[in-house]
Design an enzyme around this catalytic site. Structure first.
Site, short mmCIF file in Angstrom:
data_model
loop_
_atom_site.label_atom_id
_atom_site.label_comp_id
_atom_site.label_asym_id
_atom_site.label_seq_id
_atom_site.Cartn_x
_atom_site.Cartn_y
_atom_site.Cartn_z
N LYS A 181 0.84 -1.20 0.00
CA LYS A 181 0.00 0.00 0.00
C LYS A 181 0.88 1.26 0.00
O LYS A 181 1.85 1.34 0.75
CB LYS A 181 -0.92 -0.02 1.22
CG LYS A 181 -1.87 -1.21 1.23
CD LYS A 181 -2.61 -1.36 2.54
CE LYS A 181 -1.67 -1.73 3.67
NZ LYS A 181 -2.36 -2.08 4.92
N THR A 219 -6.80 9.41 9.40
CA THR A 219 -6.67 8.14 8.66
C THR A 219 -6.50 6.94 9.58
O THR A 219 -6.08 5.87 9.14
CB THR A 219 -5.47 8.21 7.70
OG1 THR A 219 -4.28 8.54 8.46
CG2 THR A 219 -5.69 9.25 6.62
N GLY A 223 -5.31 0.79 7.35
CA GLY A 223 -4.76 -0.52 7.02
C GLY A 223 -5.67 -1.66 7.40
O GLY A 223 -5.87 -2.61 6.63
N CYS A 224 -6.24 -1.57 8.60
CA CYS A 224 -7.18 -2.61 9.06
C CYS A 224 -8.38 -2.69 8.12
O CYS A 224 -8.82 -3.78 7.73
CB CYS A 224 -7.68 -2.30 10.47
SG CYS A 224 -6.38 -2.11 11.71
#
Length: 279
Positions: A181, A219, A223-224
């Site tokens: 990412k 933010t 990721g989760c």
């Protein structure tokens, strides 16, 4: 009577008392995408918008008991792993995935919080790469995590080309796909786009996932949410490339709807996709 049974997805991760990340973010994502969410908690964290104040890992036997309870009875169409904290928990998770032959395992290699708090003990990284990665259909490191997993300095990935090379190298750990990412990329992608790179063992060309880069500090849980959205779409029957692309769109909408929370970093709005174009 409606007897529809939605696909089931299990998150194996830590609990975020602030509600923005961990199993809380995962379960919100599952609900929004129409899958039935279950959880095995690996650790309880005391955290808020300012960061992580304390971590209380569960005993590996407690994690194993949760996994056995869910997988022996309910089963699952996909698994998402997040914060695992220590080597004993990683082993318990890997053994359960092997024993129950769980499909569509998405591993988010959560190594540290954005405030620098260590979420996976250093001696557990080898267990993660050797025991869990080979069972994964996809791993989803961000750039700092990719650097740590490859033993590189934090400034060694500075371009989309670097991300692609790192993703290809990470395939050596055994997962079928790697999604690196690009949210932490110091120089944004072309035309102000946020770019993720997906590579596969099957020999296809690297696939770039792009969305407009959104200027916000709120933010927490990105990721989760990305990993759990990918797991949800896999459970719904999508191939990996389409699942990753749909997850990217879902997260982009959630970031676009992000909001302040407390006196620090705010969080995503997981329902924001309802007001955007269909996934």
């Amino acid at each position: 009577m409606n007897r529809y049974s939605p696909p089931r997805v299990l998150t194996i991760a830590g609990s975020d008392s602030g509600g923005g990340a961990g199993i809380q973010a995962d379960l919100k994502t599952f609900q929004e995408l129409g899958v039935y969410g279950m959880s095995a908690i690996t650790a309880i964290t005391a955290q808020n918008s300012l960061g992580v104040q304390a971590i209380f890992p569960l005993d590996a036997e407690a994690v194993k008991a949760q996994l056995d309870a869910v997988l022996s009875d309910i089963g699952t169409q996909a698994v998402k792993t997040g914060m695992l904290h220590n080597a004993a928990i990683v082993r318990a998770v890997a053994e359960a995935i092997e024993r129950y032959r769980t499909p569509n395992v998405v591993v988010d290699p959560v190594l540290a919080a954005s405030d620098g708090s260590v979420l996976l003990q250093p001696d557990a990284i080898r267990e993660l790469t050797e025991r869990l990665f080979p069972s994964a259909v996809m791993i989803t490191p961000n750039i700092p995590e990719a650097c740590l997993l490859l033993g590189r300095s934090q400034n060694s990935i500075v371009s989309i080309g670097d991300m692609t090379k790192a993703a290809i190298e990470l395939l050596d750990y055994g997962s079928r796909h790697v999604l690196v990412k690009g949210g932490h990329l110091s120089s944004p992608g072309a035309d102000g786009m946020s770019v993720d790179v997906l590579v596969s063992r099957v020999g296809s060309e690297p696939y770039l996932l792009q969305s407009p880069r959104i200027a916000t500090a709120h933010t927490h849980g990105t990721g989760c949410t990305a990993a759990s959205a990918a797991a949800a779409w896999l459970a719904l029957g999508l191939p990996v490339r389409e699942a990753a692309a749909n997850a990217k769109r879902f997260v982009s909408a959630a970031i676009g709807g992000s909001f302040p929370l407390g006196s620090g970093k705010g969080t995503l709005l997981h329902s924001a996709h309802r007001n955007s174009r269909p996934l």
